[in-house]
Motif scaffolding. Structure first.
Motif, short mmCIF file in Angstrom:
data_model
loop_
_atom_site.label_atom_id
_atom_site.label_comp_id
_atom_site.label_asym_id
_atom_site.label_seq_id
_atom_site.Cartn_x
_atom_site.Cartn_y
_atom_site.Cartn_z
N PHE A 144 0.67 -0.93 0.41
CA PHE A 144 -0.27 -0.33 -0.12
C PHE A 144 0.81 0.66 0.12
CE2 PHE A 144 0.87 -1.09 4.70
CZ PHE A 144 0.83 0.53 5.45
N LEU A 145 2.25 1.11 -0.18
CA LEU A 145 3.73 2.55 0.28
C LEU A 145 4.19 2.55 -0.73
CD1 LEU A 145 4.14 2.55 3.75
CD2 LEU A 145 2.39 3.72 2.85
N LYS A 146 3.78 1.48 -2.19
CA LYS A 146 4.81 1.03 -2.63
C LYS A 146 4.61 2.94 -3.52
CE LYS A 146 5.02 -3.16 -4.43
NZ LYS A 146 4.84 -4.40 -5.60
N GLY A 147 5.77 2.85 -4.50
CA GLY A 147 6.07 4.45 -5.05
C GLY A 147 5.91 5.81 -4.17
N GLN A 148 5.82 5.41 -2.57
CA GLN A 148 6.40 6.32 -1.83
C GLN A 148 6.90 7.06 -1.66
OE1 GLN A 148 3.12 7.33 1.02
NE2 GLN A 148 1.84 6.21 0.41
N GLU A 149 7.98 7.74 -1.38
CA GLU A 149 9.79 7.81 -0.22
C GLU A 149 8.94 7.76 1.13
OE1 GLU A 149 12.53 8.83 -1.38
OE2 GLU A 149 11.97 10.15 -3.38
N ILE A 150 10.25 6.42 1.71
CA ILE A 150 10.18 5.77 3.05
C ILE A 150 11.06 6.08 3.86
CG2 ILE A 150 9.98 3.72 4.04
CD1 ILE A 150 8.34 4.09 2.31
N VAL A 151 10.99 7.07 4.58
CA VAL A 151 12.37 7.48 5.66
C VAL A 151 12.75 6.28 6.62
CG1 VAL A 151 13.27 9.60 6.53
CG2 VAL A 151 11.02 9.51 5.22
N LYS A 152 11.97 5.91 7.27
CA LYS A 152 13.10 4.87 8.01
C LYS A 152 11.49 3.86 8.28
CE LYS A 152 11.86 7.46 12.31
NZ LYS A 152 12.76 7.83 14.16
N CYS A 153 11.89 3.13 9.62
CA CYS A 153 11.45 1.48 9.79
C CYS A 153 12.06 1.81 11.51
CB CYS A 153 11.71 0.67 9.01
SG CYS A 153 10.49 0.74 7.61
N LEU A 154 10.77 1.63 12.13
CA LEU A 154 11.29 1.39 13.70
C LEU A 154 10.58 -0.10 14.51
CD1 LEU A 154 9.12 2.72 15.67
CD2 LEU A 154 10.32 4.71 14.95
N TYR A 155 10.91 -0.88 15.41
CA TYR A 155 10.54 -1.59 16.03
C TYR A 155 9.98 -1.12 17.30
CZ TYR A 155 11.72 -4.53 12.50
OH TYR A 155 12.23 -5.77 11.45
N SER A 156 9.06 -0.93 18.10
CA SER A 156 8.66 -0.62 19.20
C SER A 156 8.75 -1.26 20.33
CB SER A 156 7.44 -0.14 18.79
OG SER A 156 7.79 0.78 20.84
N SER A 157 9.55 -1.60 21.11
CA SER A 157 9.27 -2.40 22.52
C SER A 157 9.96 -1.44 24.13
CB SER A 157 10.02 -3.97 22.53
OG SER A 157 9.61 -4.37 23.85
N THR A 158 9.09 -2.02 24.70
CA THR A 158 9.83 -1.03 26.32
C THR A 158 10.51 -2.21 26.61
OG1 THR A 158 7.30 -2.40 27.86
CG2 THR A 158 7.65 0.05 27.00
N ASP A 159 10.49 -3.68 26.40
CA ASP A 159 11.93 -4.18 26.67
C ASP A 159 13.09 -4.03 26.03
OD1 ASP A 159 13.42 -6.30 27.50
OD2 ASP A 159 12.17 -8.06 27.23
N MET A 160 13.67 -3.10 26.60
CA MET A 160 15.50 -2.90 26.13
C MET A 160 16.36 -4.18 25.44
SD MET A 160 14.50 -0.02 24.62
CE MET A 160 16.90 0.05 24.15
N ASN A 161 16.41 -4.70 26.04
CA ASN A 161 16.74 -6.18 26.17
C ASN A 161 16.78 -7.24 25.05
OD1 ASN A 161 18.66 -5.67 28.23
ND2 ASN A 161 17.20 -6.94 29.52
N TYR A 162 15.11 -7.22 24.72
CA TYR A 162 15.09 -7.88 23.45
C TYR A 162 14.89 -7.05 22.51
CZ TYR A 162 10.35 -10.08 20.89
OH TYR A 162 9.97 -10.41 19.98
N LEU A 163 14.61 -5.70 22.27
CA LEU A 163 15.46 -5.11 21.17
C LEU A 163 16.20 -5.34 21.02
CD1 LEU A 163 13.14 -1.43 21.97
CD2 LEU A 163 12.70 -3.50 20.58
#
Length: 271
Positions: A144-163
């Motif tokens: 659904f975002l094909k053709g658009q500029e993607i700046v960045k991606c990220l993952y969110s979790s409050t468990d930093m060890n998991y990240l």
């Protein structure tokens, strides 16, 4: 003489209730009398910073600037004029998205204008509320975002060890990526070489300012590059302990007690 103060927002200028103290507002306004520009430097998109710019009377002004997307974009405040942009290829964003589906994380995908979130759990909704607008998606791919500029991606979790564990497991696709952590909840993926330090250096060049004449203020690992690169790198009292050795100065005050004013008073007004 310092000419630019680049300052992180969340957990640095913004208090935990997402507001800016009146003391910080007044001192930031005083910078104009000293010929110093105050430049918000955030991992968020530049549109989400409008509320902060309004609080600081910098909204929609010519010759005032924002570093956003962790350095992925530099904009002039007047009409959100885009001066510089660096994103990641769609195929790489798609891979981070696909990999993220295997983890218990909220996945964010940033385009120039919007932020999309998959697995938008309540804790994450609460955190971003008042910070930026996020559109929830239930799609299993990024078609659904094909053709658009993607700046960045990220993952969110409050468990930093998991990240940190996830970061190790996705290393095979991070060869062309700048990896950073922020807000004690985000694992972020920008284009290689894109970070707040590079953004500050680029803005300094645009304004014909020597990088030695800049101050950078931050609290977390996505601020580390600009803290290292600035003429004076400052951590607020709540800065990540692992970053202490990279800071030229660590504030006595934290984000809730006018840390930014402490820096301005010590190094600009009373210098």
């Amino acid at each position: 003489m310092y000419k630019i103060v680049a300052c992180d927002l969340d957990e640095t200028l913004l208090r935990t209730d997402r507001t800016i103290s009146e003391t910080d507002k007044k001192n930031i306004a005083r910078l104009k009398d000293f010929g110093v520009k105050f430049v918000p430097a955030s991992g968020r998109n530049y549109i989400s910073i409008d509320a902060t710019l309004k609080d600081l009377n910098l909204y929609d002004l010519a010759n005032e600037f924002v570093i956003s997307f962790n350095g992925g974009a530099i904009t002039e405040n007047k009409n959100h004029k885009l001066l510089h942009f660096e994103g990641i290829p769609f195929e790489l964003a798609e891979e981070f998205y696909r990999r993220g589906l295997n983890y218990d994380v909220c996945i964010h995908v940033y385009t120039l204008e919007k932020v999309y979130a998959y697995n938008f759990f309540q804790n994450e909704r609460n955190y971003v509320a008042g910070r930026m607008d996020v559109e929830e998606t239930f799609e299993k791919n990024l078609d659904f975002l094909k053709g658009q500029e993607i700046v960045k991606c990220l993952y969110s979790s409050t468990d930093m060890n998991y990240l940190h564990k996830i970061s190790e497991e996705v290393k095979d696709i991070c060869g062309d990526v700048d990896v950073s952590y922020s807000s004690n909840r985000y694992l972020e993926f920008n284009k290689l070489g894109v970070n707040k330090g590079a953004g500050l250096k680029r803005l300094a060049e645009l304004l014909n300012v020597d990088i030695k004449d800049t101050i950078a203020i931050g609290d977390n690992f996505n601020d580390l590059a600009m803290i290292r690169d600035a003429g004076l790198g400052v951590g607020v009292a709540n800065v990540a302990k692992e970053m202490h050795g990279d800071c030229d100065y660590i504030c006595e005050a934290d984000c809730n007690h006018n840390a930014v004013s402490e820096v301005l008073e010590k190094f600009i007004f009373n210098a």
